[in-house]
Design a protein around this motif. Structure first.
Motif, PDB file in Angstrom:
ATOM      1  N   GLY A  40     -15.752  -3.757   1.425  1.00  0.00           N
ATOM      2  CA  GLY A  40     -15.649  -2.305   1.587  1.00  0.00           C
ATOM      3  C   GLY A  40     -16.685  -1.526   0.794  1.00  0.00           C
ATOM      4  N   PHE A 100      -8.209   0.842  10.588  1.00  0.00           N
ATOM      5  CA  PHE A 100      -8.648   0.815  11.988  1.00  0.00           C
ATOM      6  C   PHE A 100      -7.600   1.308  12.989  1.00  0.00           C
ATOM      7  CE2 PHE A 100     -11.043  -2.601   9.788  1.00  0.00           C
ATOM      8  CZ  PHE A 100     -12.275  -1.979   9.834  1.00  0.00           C
ATOM      9  N   THR A 104       0.855  -1.180   0.000  1.00  0.00           N
ATOM     10  CA  THR A 104       0.000   0.000   0.000  1.00  0.00           C
ATOM     11  C   THR A 104       0.897   1.238   0.000  1.00  0.00           C
ATOM     12  OG1 THR A 104      -1.922   1.030   1.037  1.00  0.00           O
ATOM     13  CG2 THR A 104      -0.227   0.221   2.531  1.00  0.00           C
TER      14      THR A 104
HETATM   15  N1  ACO Z   1      -3.607  -0.016  -0.673  1.00  0.00           N
HETATM   16  C1  ACO Z   1      -3.536  -0.129  -2.004  1.00  0.00           C
HETATM   17  N2  ACO Z   1      -4.519  -0.690  -2.738  1.00  0.00           N
HETATM   18  C2  ACO Z   1      -5.589  -1.144  -2.074  1.00  0.00           C
HETATM   19  C3  ACO Z   1      -5.723  -1.059  -0.690  1.00  0.00           C
HETATM   20  C4  ACO Z   1      -4.670  -0.462   0.018  1.00  0.00           C
HETATM   21  N3  ACO Z   1      -4.693  -0.321   1.362  1.00  0.00           N
HETATM   22  N4  ACO Z   1      -6.897  -1.592  -0.325  1.00  0.00           N
HETATM   23  C5  ACO Z   1      -7.504  -2.000  -1.449  1.00  0.00           C
HETATM   24  N5  ACO Z   1      -6.706  -1.742  -2.504  1.00  0.00           N
HETATM   25  C6  ACO Z   1      -6.952  -2.029  -3.907  1.00  0.00           C
HETATM   26  C7  ACO Z   1      -7.898  -3.174  -4.127  1.00  0.00           C
HETATM   27  O1  ACO Z   1      -7.235  -4.405  -4.058  1.00  0.00           O
HETATM   28  C8  ACO Z   1      -8.435  -2.865  -5.504  1.00  0.00           C
HETATM   29  O2  ACO Z   1      -7.470  -3.303  -6.440  1.00  0.00           O
HETATM   30  P1  ACO Z   1      -7.926  -4.046  -7.787  1.00  0.00           P
HETATM   31  O3  ACO Z   1      -8.772  -3.046  -8.512  1.00  0.00           O
HETATM   32  O4  ACO Z   1      -6.626  -4.360  -8.446  1.00  0.00           O
HETATM   33  O5  ACO Z   1      -8.705  -5.237  -7.322  1.00  0.00           O
HETATM   34  C9  ACO Z   1      -8.460  -1.337  -5.557  1.00  0.00           C
HETATM   35  O6  ACO Z   1      -7.578  -0.895  -4.496  1.00  0.00           O
HETATM   36  C10 ACO Z   1      -9.825  -0.744  -5.324  1.00  0.00           C
HETATM   37  O7  ACO Z   1     -10.410  -1.380  -4.190  1.00  0.00           O
HETATM   38  P2  ACO Z   1     -11.811  -0.950  -3.641  1.00  0.00           P
HETATM   39  O8  ACO Z   1     -12.209  -1.879  -2.551  1.00  0.00           O
HETATM   40  O9  ACO Z   1     -12.737  -0.814  -4.820  1.00  0.00           O
HETATM   41  O10 ACO Z   1     -11.483   0.504  -3.060  1.00  0.00           O
HETATM   42  P3  ACO Z   1     -12.474   1.576  -2.526  1.00  0.00           P
HETATM   43  O11 ACO Z   1     -12.292   2.840  -3.280  1.00  0.00           O
HETATM   44  O12 ACO Z   1     -13.859   1.046  -2.376  1.00  0.00           O
HETATM   45  O13 ACO Z   1     -11.896   1.856  -1.059  1.00  0.00           O
HETATM   46  C11 ACO Z   1     -12.421   1.297   1.205  1.00  0.00           C
HETATM   47  C12 ACO Z   1     -11.879   0.785  -0.123  1.00  0.00           C
HETATM   48  C13 ACO Z   1     -11.511   2.402   1.691  1.00  0.00           C
HETATM   49  C14 ACO Z   1     -12.410   0.137   2.197  1.00  0.00           C
HETATM   50  C15 ACO Z   1     -13.848   1.846   1.009  1.00  0.00           C
HETATM   51  O14 ACO Z   1     -14.630   0.930   0.271  1.00  0.00           O
HETATM   52  C16 ACO Z   1     -14.545   2.139   2.307  1.00  0.00           C
HETATM   53  O15 ACO Z   1     -14.166   3.006   3.050  1.00  0.00           O
HETATM   54  N6  ACO Z   1     -15.634   1.407   2.614  1.00  0.00           N
HETATM   55  C17 ACO Z   1     -16.384   1.626   3.820  1.00  0.00           C
HETATM   56  C18 ACO Z   1     -15.656   0.991   4.946  1.00  0.00           C
HETATM   57  C19 ACO Z   1     -16.370   1.281   6.241  1.00  0.00           C
HETATM   58  O16 ACO Z   1     -16.988   2.292   6.414  1.00  0.00           O
HETATM   59  N7  ACO Z   1     -16.275   0.359   7.161  1.00  0.00           N
HETATM   60  C20 ACO Z   1     -16.935   0.559   8.389  1.00  0.00           C
HETATM   61  C21 ACO Z   1     -16.330  -0.388   9.275  1.00  0.00           C
HETATM   62  S1  ACO Z   1     -16.988  -0.034  10.807  1.00  0.00           S
HETATM   63  C22 ACO Z   1     -16.973  -1.369  11.849  1.00  0.00           C
HETATM   64  O17 ACO Z   1     -18.021  -1.819  12.221  1.00  0.00           O
HETATM   65  C23 ACO Z   1     -15.662  -1.936  12.298  1.00  0.00           C
END
Ligand code: ACO
Length: 311
Positions: free
Chosen positions: A201, A156, A28
């Motif tokens: 996510g 987190f 990342t």
């Molecule tokens: N670093 C680099 N690349 C990453 C990372 C990272 N840390 N994480 C994911 N990627 C990649 C993925 O593998 C994917 O690659 P690919 O296209 O080659 O497969 C690409 O980035 C896009 O991944 P997405 O999952 O589509 O990314 P998104 O823009 O949706 O962001 C995130 C992910 C940040 C998790 C977002 O979806 C989000 O914030 N979701 C809500 C999460 C949330 O609110 N959770 C609440 C939890 S609360 C609780 O109860 C604990």
């Protein structure tokens, strides 16, 4: 009797995990994490327990309320990461703090836990059974985070927040709240016993940008208030883009929205009371200020609560 917030406290563990640190652990980068989530650092408890953090936050809240432990009649704890299955973290805190006159229990509503716990405690205050309640959110998410999974480990952090709620026969305090759950979405965010957080996510993201406006609008409607009347909104801190979608939808300027995600990441149910304590200690909450707090999380759960600040 109305339920008023009379004290706030927080505890943030000192150890910081930066985006650069994470980029040495998984594939990342600071650029990816900051642009997709708004997070730059998060704090990690290391050898501190959820109880240690909750105790520190609770002591600060009792202190600002000017109360002694014996004044507290109820302890409600929200935690996703109790130190052990039994007894409850609330009972462990009772012992640590000498809350000898309280009855104590934990609730499980994940990141919505503070909103749920406030409402539960307020019900006891309103019916006259309890005069002062302590609500504590203590989260050690690092204990259930897989630091080989880049999709979750960057999100987190650990921390605790607490408030004292007091019954008083004066206007203000909790004006309205709305709690909801969608168990049919539970698979999007779960954790097996002894395992780590697993999350779809994008599913959670889509849920959040629908659920928070629903909760905000239902809560304001119950109180007969309008979003333009709000002085502050404290959203659960999960992703800056989710927070910005709420700001854009209602035309909220940055100075009305609490943002801590850049420093602390997602601390689950502790995120809202931590941000509340920061606002309160910065002196930004004046008596009469209208404050809306809204959260969403595993369950899937969501909700909001509207307060008129009164201290
Ligand atoms: N670093 C680099 N690349 C990453 C990372 C990272 N840390 N994480 C994911 N990627 C990649 C993925 O593998 C994917 O690659 P690919 O296209 O080659 O497969 C690409 O980035 C896009 O991944 P997405 O999952 O589509 O990314 P998104 O823009 O949706 O962001 C995130 C992910 C940040 C998790 C977002 O979806 C989000 O914030 N979701 C809500 C999460 C949330 O609110 N959770 C609440 C939890 S609360 C609780 O109860 C604990």
């Amino acid at each position: 009797m109305n339920a008023h917030i009379t004290g706030t406290g927080r505890f943030i563990p000192p150890d910081i995990l930066t985006n650069q640190d994470l980029s040495r652990m998984v594939d990342t980068s600071d650029e990816w994490i900051a642009s997709r989530t708004g997070i730059r650092t998060r704090h990690i408890a290391r050898d501190m327990s959820a109880c240690d953090m909750g105790e520190a936050a609770a002591r600060a809240a009792l202190d600002t309320a000017g109360l002694s432990p014996a004044d507290i009649g109820l302890v409600v704890v929200s935690t996703t990461t109790p130190d052990r299955p039994l007894p409850s973290l609330a009972c462990d805190l009772q012992l640590r703090l000498g809350l000898e006159n309280a009855f104590c229990f934990d609730i499980g509503a994940a990141c919505s836990g503070f909103i749920y716990a406030l409402d539960i405690a307020a019900l006891y205050l309103r019916t006259g059974g309890v005069t002062h309640a302590l609500v504590v959110c203590a989260e050690k998410l690092s204990a259930i985070t897989d630091y080989t999974d880049r999709r979750t480990c960057v999100l987190f952090g650990d921390g605790a927040g607490a408030v004292v709620l007091s019954a008083a026969d004066k206007p203000g305090g909790l004006l309205a709240s709305y709690l909801a759950a969608r168990g049919d979405g539970g698979a999007a965010l779960h954790c097996a016993p002894g395992g780590c957080i697993q999350m779809e996510g994008q599913e959670v993201y889509k849920f959040a940008v629908r659920a928070m406006p629903e909760a905000i609008e239902k809560t304001l409607a119950k109180a007969g208030r309008n979003v333009t009347e709000l002085d502050f909104i404290i959203p659960h801190q999960a992703n800056i883009r989710i927070i910005q979608s709420v700001m854009h939808r209602y035309g909220l300027p940055p100075d009305k929205v609490a943002i801590t995600i850049d420093r602390y990441g997602n601390t689950s149910s502790a995120s809202i009371p931590i941000a509340l304590d920061e606002l309160a200690r910065e002196g930004r909450l004046r008596p009469g200020a209208l404050l809306l707090m809204t959260g969403f999380g595993a369950g899937l759960t969501y909700g909001a609560t509207l307060f008129e600040w009164s201290v």
